[in-house]
Design a protein around this motif. Sequence first.
Motif, short mmCIF file in Angstrom:
data_model
loop_
_atom_site.label_atom_id
_atom_site.label_comp_id
_atom_site.label_asym_id
_atom_site.label_seq_id
_atom_site.Cartn_x
_atom_site.Cartn_y
_atom_site.Cartn_z
N PRO A 134 42.89 47.30 34.24
CA PRO A 134 42.78 45.94 34.81
C PRO A 134 44.07 45.18 34.49
O PRO A 134 44.48 45.12 33.33
N LEU A 157 52.39 45.25 30.38
CA LEU A 157 51.02 45.38 29.92
C LEU A 157 50.99 46.05 28.55
O LEU A 157 51.76 46.97 28.28
N ASP A 158 50.09 45.57 27.70
CA ASP A 158 50.01 46.07 26.33
C ASP A 158 49.16 47.33 26.30
O ASP A 158 47.92 47.27 26.24
N ASP A 162 44.76 41.96 34.70
CA ASP A 162 44.64 40.59 34.21
C ASP A 162 43.73 40.48 32.99
O ASP A 162 43.07 39.48 32.76
N GLY A 163 43.72 41.53 32.19
CA GLY A 163 42.93 41.49 30.97
C GLY A 163 41.76 42.45 31.04
O GLY A 163 41.35 42.91 32.10
N GLY A 164 41.25 42.73 29.89
CA GLY A 164 40.16 43.71 29.80
C GLY A 164 40.70 45.05 29.37
O GLY A 164 41.89 45.34 29.51
N ALA A 165 39.83 45.85 28.82
CA ALA A 165 40.24 47.13 28.27
C ALA A 165 40.47 48.15 29.37
O ALA A 165 39.75 48.18 30.38
N ARG A 198 55.73 41.33 33.83
CA ARG A 198 54.94 41.13 32.61
C ARG A 198 54.43 42.48 32.15
O ARG A 198 53.60 43.11 32.80
#
Length: 653
Positions: free
Chosen positions: A347, A312-313, A349-352, A310
């Motif tokens: 991070p 990451l953006d 699983d999300g977060g900046a 997956r």
Amino acid sequence: MPTTSPGSLPPGSWPTPITSELVVRAAARLGEVRVDGTDVWWSEGRPEEGGRSVVVRRSADGTTTDVLPAPWNARTRVHEYGGGAWAVRDGVLWFTEFTDQRLYRLAPGAAEPVAVTPEPDVPSGVRFADLTATPDGGLLAVRETHAPGGAATDVVNEIVRIRPDGTTEVLAGGTDFVSDPRPAPDGVTLAWLRWDHPDMPWDAAQLVVRAADGTEHVLAGGPGESVVQPVWGEDLALWWLSDRSDVWSLYRRRPHGEVECVADVGGDIAGPQWVFGQSRYALLPDGRVVLAYARDGRDRLAVAGDGGPRELDLPHTVFRYVTAAADGAVVCVAAGPASEPVVLRVPVDGGAAEVLRPARDLGLDPAWFSRPEHVTFPTEDRGTGIAEAHALVYPPTNPGVAAPEGELPPLLVVVHGGPTAAATAALDLAVQYWTSRGFCVADVDYRGSAGYGRRYREALKGNWGVVDLDDVVACARHLAGTGRVDPARMAIRGGSAGGYTTLAALCLRPGVFTAGASHFGVADLAALARDTHKFESRYLDGLVAPWPSGADVYAERSPLTHVDAFDTPLAVFQGEEDRVVPPEQAESIVAGLRAKGVPHAYLLFPGEQHGFRRAESIRAALDGELSFYAQVWGFDLPEGEGIAPVDVVRPAG
């Protein structure tokens, strides 16, 4: 005919804030990243401090401290390229000091580092790299020993254990090279990599495991397979990267289990092991893996193990030294087309993402930055089975000025070193120095470059000085043929192996480029085969031909053999203390240019080795090269920068 208008100037003379002074001002080469408890550590190479490599710690409260004050310099000369020069555990720092290559230890709160290993009989005769601190307060390392007056073949490389009192035990040796000593969590099992001449580690490195009873077995690697970056999991599973399927992919063997491929993402996760201490993936406590991989000229960062990789953006396009941190995060060195390298906490699983070590404040609007385009172009097959190559192409970019109407920009073809390196899509002010002045820059991933799999990399086998020349010429012709650059003003430049391709292209593929610049480039392949350091002493066996039986091939492809074919103006830049490409090679090509009357410039930098680290050297090389092109192509230097014209030697009369 080009027509001028307000706001238009001939390319090359465009005013720009991206000067050589800005290129080096407060610049830092960010190196390895380590996590120690709640602290994050990294290294910085600082041109303004003479290229000194500083170890930096960021505490949990955000405080950042230079752990090694001047003049300490954590840098190793193992393999001459170094890497893995320091390690930390429980706040205790181990490092190799550049000046004497001894190991030192700095305890928390101590005023000064303490020497751990004795002073060698020969200056820098015993060197240490690939350091791994162990739970017992000791260290594992690769030790490289140089005998007094010995040849490259006399250098001995071993894996050693250094106890806190400095006593040393040899754990592995008997092969030409070793790396990556990695102790398992059980405290007794050891994994490492090994390889022998004439292979390089990206050709055929083996992964070896020694069990508690002393038995050893090869788990992976060998002819046709390169293994890199072994890592133990807490469950005693062993992970590594292998290119057995063409691209470097992620493999694992659980205790007493079978080897399995965990992630094949269709692009190289690893890169060639030129330096120690690289890390392109990290194991998370929950069993997932965060990995960086290359595709279409840029890196991606992805999570594997939760239903497939997956991505990451993130806005970054380069990721290095990926390391697990607390709370399901990783830290790494990251950069992007509009961002110089930073130390980044991500991070998964999300977060900046959080920038732990920001890039320097350039004070520039992003409109100054040229953004690269990944270009694929046709080239000659030459029996390699591959008839295309790649480049990152940067168009001229300057928000305040443009070229006169109808005038195409000059082209600067950049040839990376290695020659197994690769173009990187990260902000590099040394590239923007050219694009903001009106140049188009093409950073070529010729066949042999990393990032496109083993088959693409091995297309250079036996073909160095052939297919790389085809590819840089094909790139230039492609860009000229599509109307993007001026075919009468195309230059080629490169350092080290890229300097060789630069020189060879000018004398063996004449009539394409009208100027060139060689930075510590190879002029005499035979001299390089005879006189270089151990790590590369058999490298040319694979790239060119076995030495000395293939001496005729070396002569055929050496620029020095073809000095009579040089008709293109050339600038040569060289470090006086370079052991990889000794100055004699640069001076031989300069003597040939002088004898033939080809316009040229030669700058020799005292105190520099293979690659320039001092701010004053980097500035002089950049400005000197620009001045050289200005004199050859007939444009004015931008006003206000104070660039001193380089001395161009021209034929008499």
